[in-house]
Design an enzyme around this catalytic site. Structure first.
Site, PDB file in Angstrom:
ATOM      1  N   HIS A 308      43.940 -25.795  11.364  1.00 36.59           N
ATOM      2  CA  HIS A 308      43.406 -25.830  12.720  1.00 36.59           C
ATOM      3  C   HIS A 308      42.418 -24.698  12.890  1.00 36.59           C
ATOM      4  O   HIS A 308      42.611 -23.627  12.328  1.00 36.59           O
ATOM      5  CB  HIS A 308      44.534 -25.696  13.758  1.00 36.59           C
ATOM      6  CG  HIS A 308      44.134 -26.191  15.099  1.00 36.59           C
ATOM      7  ND1 HIS A 308      43.455 -25.409  15.989  1.00 36.59           N
ATOM      8  CD2 HIS A 308      44.276 -27.406  15.677  1.00 36.59           C
ATOM      9  CE1 HIS A 308      43.211 -26.127  17.070  1.00 36.59           C
ATOM     10  NE2 HIS A 308      43.693 -27.338  16.912  1.00 36.59           N
ATOM     11  N   ASP A 365      48.634 -33.527  15.093  1.00 36.78           N
ATOM     12  CA  ASP A 365      48.490 -34.903  14.641  1.00 36.78           C
ATOM     13  C   ASP A 365      49.279 -35.241  13.389  1.00 36.78           C
ATOM     14  O   ASP A 365      49.242 -36.379  12.928  1.00 36.78           O
ATOM     15  CB  ASP A 365      47.004 -35.224  14.437  1.00 36.78           C
ATOM     16  CG  ASP A 365      46.326 -35.433  15.770  1.00 36.78           C
ATOM     17  OD1 ASP A 365      47.000 -35.947  16.675  1.00 36.78           O
ATOM     18  OD2 ASP A 365      45.152 -35.069  15.913  1.00 36.78           O
TER      19      ASP A 365
HETATM   20  N1  CMC Z   1      43.515 -29.375   3.496  1.00 40.91           N
HETATM   21  C1  CMC Z   1      43.096 -28.553   2.490  1.00 40.91           C
HETATM   22  N2  CMC Z   1      42.376 -27.431   2.702  1.00 40.91           N
HETATM   23  C2  CMC Z   1      42.077 -27.114   3.960  1.00 40.91           C
HETATM   24  C3  CMC Z   1      42.477 -27.920   5.054  1.00 40.91           C
HETATM   25  C4  CMC Z   1      43.224 -29.081   4.778  1.00 40.91           C
HETATM   26  N3  CMC Z   1      43.627 -29.875   5.766  1.00 40.91           N
HETATM   27  N4  CMC Z   1      42.043 -27.364   6.205  1.00 40.91           N
HETATM   28  C5  CMC Z   1      41.355 -26.250   5.848  1.00 40.91           C
HETATM   29  N5  CMC Z   1      41.389 -26.106   4.506  1.00 40.91           N
HETATM   30  C6  CMC Z   1      40.816 -24.976   3.729  1.00 40.91           C
HETATM   31  C7  CMC Z   1      39.314 -25.098   3.625  1.00 40.91           C
HETATM   32  O1  CMC Z   1      38.946 -25.805   2.453  1.00 40.91           O
HETATM   33  C8  CMC Z   1      38.900 -23.650   3.571  1.00 40.91           C
HETATM   34  O2  CMC Z   1      39.191 -23.157   2.281  1.00 40.91           O
HETATM   35  P1  CMC Z   1      38.247 -22.000   1.611  1.00 40.91           P
HETATM   36  O3  CMC Z   1      38.408 -20.799   2.514  1.00 40.91           O
HETATM   37  O4  CMC Z   1      38.823 -21.831   0.256  1.00 40.91           O
HETATM   38  O5  CMC Z   1      36.854 -22.563   1.613  1.00 40.91           O
HETATM   39  C9  CMC Z   1      39.876 -22.959   4.535  1.00 40.91           C
HETATM   40  O6  CMC Z   1      41.066 -23.785   4.494  1.00 40.91           O
HETATM   41  C10 CMC Z   1      39.387 -22.851   5.978  1.00 40.91           C
HETATM   42  O7  CMC Z   1      39.030 -24.167   6.429  1.00 40.91           O
HETATM   43  P2  CMC Z   1      37.763 -24.484   7.326  1.00 40.91           P
HETATM   44  O8  CMC Z   1      37.340 -25.888   7.076  1.00 40.91           O
HETATM   45  O9  CMC Z   1      36.744 -23.405   7.179  1.00 40.91           O
HETATM   46  O10 CMC Z   1      38.394 -24.333   8.775  1.00 40.91           O
HETATM   47  P3  CMC Z   1      37.816 -24.927  10.108  1.00 40.91           P
HETATM   48  O11 CMC Z   1      38.353 -24.086  11.192  1.00 40.91           O
HETATM   49  O12 CMC Z   1      36.324 -25.098  10.026  1.00 40.91           O
HETATM   50  O13 CMC Z   1      38.436 -26.411  10.169  1.00 40.91           O
HETATM   51  C11 CMC Z   1      39.936 -28.201  10.581  1.00 40.91           C
HETATM   52  C12 CMC Z   1      39.584 -26.743  10.907  1.00 40.91           C
HETATM   53  C13 CMC Z   1      41.018 -28.672  11.560  1.00 40.91           C
HETATM   54  C14 CMC Z   1      38.706 -29.097  10.781  1.00 40.91           C
HETATM   55  C15 CMC Z   1      40.449 -28.298   9.126  1.00 40.91           C
HETATM   56  O14 CMC Z   1      41.606 -27.506   8.965  1.00 40.91           O
HETATM   57  C16 CMC Z   1      40.697 -29.731   8.670  1.00 40.91           C
HETATM   58  O15 CMC Z   1      39.770 -30.409   8.222  1.00 40.91           O
HETATM   59  N6  CMC Z   1      41.984 -30.233   8.810  1.00 40.91           N
HETATM   60  C17 CMC Z   1      42.264 -31.612   8.517  1.00 40.91           C
HETATM   61  C18 CMC Z   1      41.865 -32.493   9.692  1.00 40.91           C
HETATM   62  C19 CMC Z   1      42.823 -32.385  10.844  1.00 40.91           C
HETATM   63  O16 CMC Z   1      44.038 -32.466  10.695  1.00 40.91           O
HETATM   64  N7  CMC Z   1      42.252 -32.265  12.066  1.00 40.91           N
HETATM   65  C20 CMC Z   1      43.046 -32.250  13.292  1.00 40.91           C
HETATM   66  C21 CMC Z   1      42.970 -30.958  14.035  1.00 40.91           C
HETATM   67  S1  CMC Z   1      44.228 -30.901  15.332  1.00 40.91           S
HETATM   68  C22 CMC Z   1      43.726 -32.090  16.463  1.00 40.91           C
HETATM   69  C23 CMC Z   1      42.638 -31.591  17.298  1.00 40.91           C
HETATM   70  O17 CMC Z   1      42.920 -30.896  18.293  1.00 40.91           O
HETATM   71  O18 CMC Z   1      41.469 -31.866  16.990  1.00 40.91           O
END
Ligand code: CMC
Length: 429
Positions: A308, A365
């Site tokens: 998240h 989710d």
């Molecule tokens: N699986 C594997 N690796 C992950 C995941 C995941 N679900 N989420 C983040 N990471 C890793 C990412 O690869 C990165 O690694 P590194 O630092 O080595 O490059 C690190 O964790 C930080 O991730 P980020 O993408 O920079 O973080 P963000 O804040 O931009 O993204 C997120 C947040 C929710 C989009 C992401 O965690 C994600 O894609 N999760 C899966 C989709 C999901 O479940 N979304 C629902 C969110 S809750 C409902 C809502 O309110 O929207």
């Protein structure tokens, strides 16, 4: 603590005020940065560290896993309130009295009707259309049947727009699902509670004289909608605020919010989680293989329902939903092997160094789709259910933004394209 911050650029010091919120969050007010520094701006892709507004609606502390609506903890609201009370709380700032809630509900019911021509628009969609696209279009289409723009100087007009959309939106949701399932469209039953009515509109079968409410489903849906009702400045809410900031109307702003919610990184994650769990099951239930894929930077696969932007601790909503999933499946007598796969995956992820290091926990989710599926809701309707829950939050944020007379949202950029160059005739290129 000093109440200013100093930013030094090329030896020139500039002071900026600090803004402190009621929970002691501190922000540097850089709204005058450009003017005082001769054009310097800030850059923050994804707005990871940008406060776009001040807001009195929702407080969340991602490090501590705290979520409160108007000061009330999400745990207490999920246990003790119903969805309509929470909607009132979010939109108007306080829990309603019985009289206020009764009036609110009565006013919503007066508007629980949509123009018959909306049915024609719905009929024009192919059955294969994704329900989120349909919902966004129908919400936008409401502007055609309710064309008057809202005078936000008038509390009465603002109130009327709010009860109107709260009355019509569940119909659009229910019709979107019924169209998908080939069921005849059905109007609500004004003798019922808000959430009971939604369930009846969605599930009443044509051959059924009397639809019998299942209290387990009513309770489960109430809880899910409350947990999704607001989440401060996320992608869809920011979209609603930014579209509304151009003084586009409420329905147009909401329609944009629905489109923003659709994506799998946001609200679309609930559908993506279930599809992922199904794929793991079909593949023999090998969770380790998928953990490996999620950690492999060369593989685009992510563990959906994990991670998240703001929670670097357990998402408090996920804790409540996990317990609810167990209860609902138990109460309904549903044995779903997907639940076991989800629990196995969660256990492995919580013990895995990759996920520990990045503070990746299950989000809201991860388990919600399991409950929706047990309730008989088709997978591609899951994000629509999220939108239904988020509606009061979007409305509250739009109302706050308009009442605070916020300026039009218009971020800056740093240009990295070509410098000025002379046009070349086509023969010379
Ligand atoms: N699986 C594997 N690796 C992950 C995941 C995941 N679900 N989420 C983040 N990471 C890793 C990412 O690869 C990165 O690694 P590194 O630092 O080595 O490059 C690190 O964790 C930080 O991730 P980020 O993408 O920079 O973080 P963000 O804040 O931009 O993204 C997120 C947040 C929710 C989009 C992401 O965690 C994600 O894609 N999760 C899966 C989709 C999901 O479940 N979304 C629902 C969110 S809750 C409902 C809502 O309110 O929207």
């Amino acid at each position: 603590m000093a109440n200013t911050a100093t930013i030094e650029i090329n030896g020139q010091k500039n002071e900026f005020p600090l803004y402190t919120g009621t929970e002691n969050e501190v922000a540097i007010d850089i709204s005058k940065l450009r003017g005082t520094t001769g054009g310097v701006t800030t850059i923050d892709p994804g707005y990871k560290n940008t406060g776009s507004c001040v807001s009195g609606i929702t407080f969340l502390d991602g490090e501590k896993g705290i979520l409160r609506y108007r000061g009330y903890s999400i745990e207490e609201l999920a246990e003790k309130a119903d969805f309509l009370e929470v909607a009132y709380l979010l939109i108007f700032g306080d829990l309603p009295t019985t009289a206020e809630l009764d009036k609110f509900h009565a006013d919503i019911k007066k508007h629980a009707v949509v123009d018959d021509d909306v049915k024609k628009i719905l009929d024009a969609f192919p059955k294969s259309a994704h329900p989120m696209g349909v919902l966004s279009s129908l919400t936008s289409a409401l502007t055609a049947f309710n064309p008057s723009s809202v005078n936000v100087e008038s509390e009465e007009e603002m109130y009327n727009a709010i009860v109107r959309i709260l009355g019509k939106f569940p119909i659009l949701v229910a019709w979107t699902m019924r169209k998908k399932l080939g069921l005849p469209l059905y109007y609500g039953d004004s003798s019922l509670g808000y959430v009971e009515n939604i369930l009846k509109m969605m599930f009443k079968q044509p051959n059924e004289d009397k639809y019998t409410q299942n209290p387990i489903l009513v309770n489960a849906l109430d809880k899910l909608l409350i947990l999704h009702a607001d989440h401060e400045q996320n992608c869809s809410t920011s979209t609603v605020r930014i579209v509304g900031s151009s003084h586009a109307g409420l329905f147009a702003s909401l329609s944009a919010g629905i489109s923003a919610l659709w994506g799998p990184l946001h609200g679309g994650a609930n559908q993506a989680v279930l599809e992922m769990l199904e794929a793991i099951k079909e593949d023999g239930g090998d969770t380790k293989k998928y953990m490996g894929k999620a950690k492999d930077k060369a593989d685009p696969f992510r563990l959906m329902g994990f991670g998240h932007r703001v929670y670097k601790n357990f998402d408090p909503r996920a804790k409540i939903i996990k317990v609810a999933a167990d209860e609902v499946l138990g109460d309904l007598g549903v044995q779903d092997p997907i639940l076991d796969i989800a629990k196995g995956l969660e256990k492995e992820a919580l013990e895995d160094q990759y996920f520990v290091d990045r503070k990746l926990y299950p989000n809201v989710d991860f388990y919600s789709g399991i409950i929706y599926r047990a309730m008989g809701i088709p997978v591609d309707m899951f994000t629509v259910m999220f939108a239904l829950g988020r509606l009061p939050g979007w409305i509250a944020q739009w109302r706050e933004m308009r009442l605070r007379k916020e300026p039009i949202g218009r971020p800056r950029q740093v240009y990295i394209g070509e410098n000025e160059r002379a046009f070349k005739a086509i023969a010379d290129r």
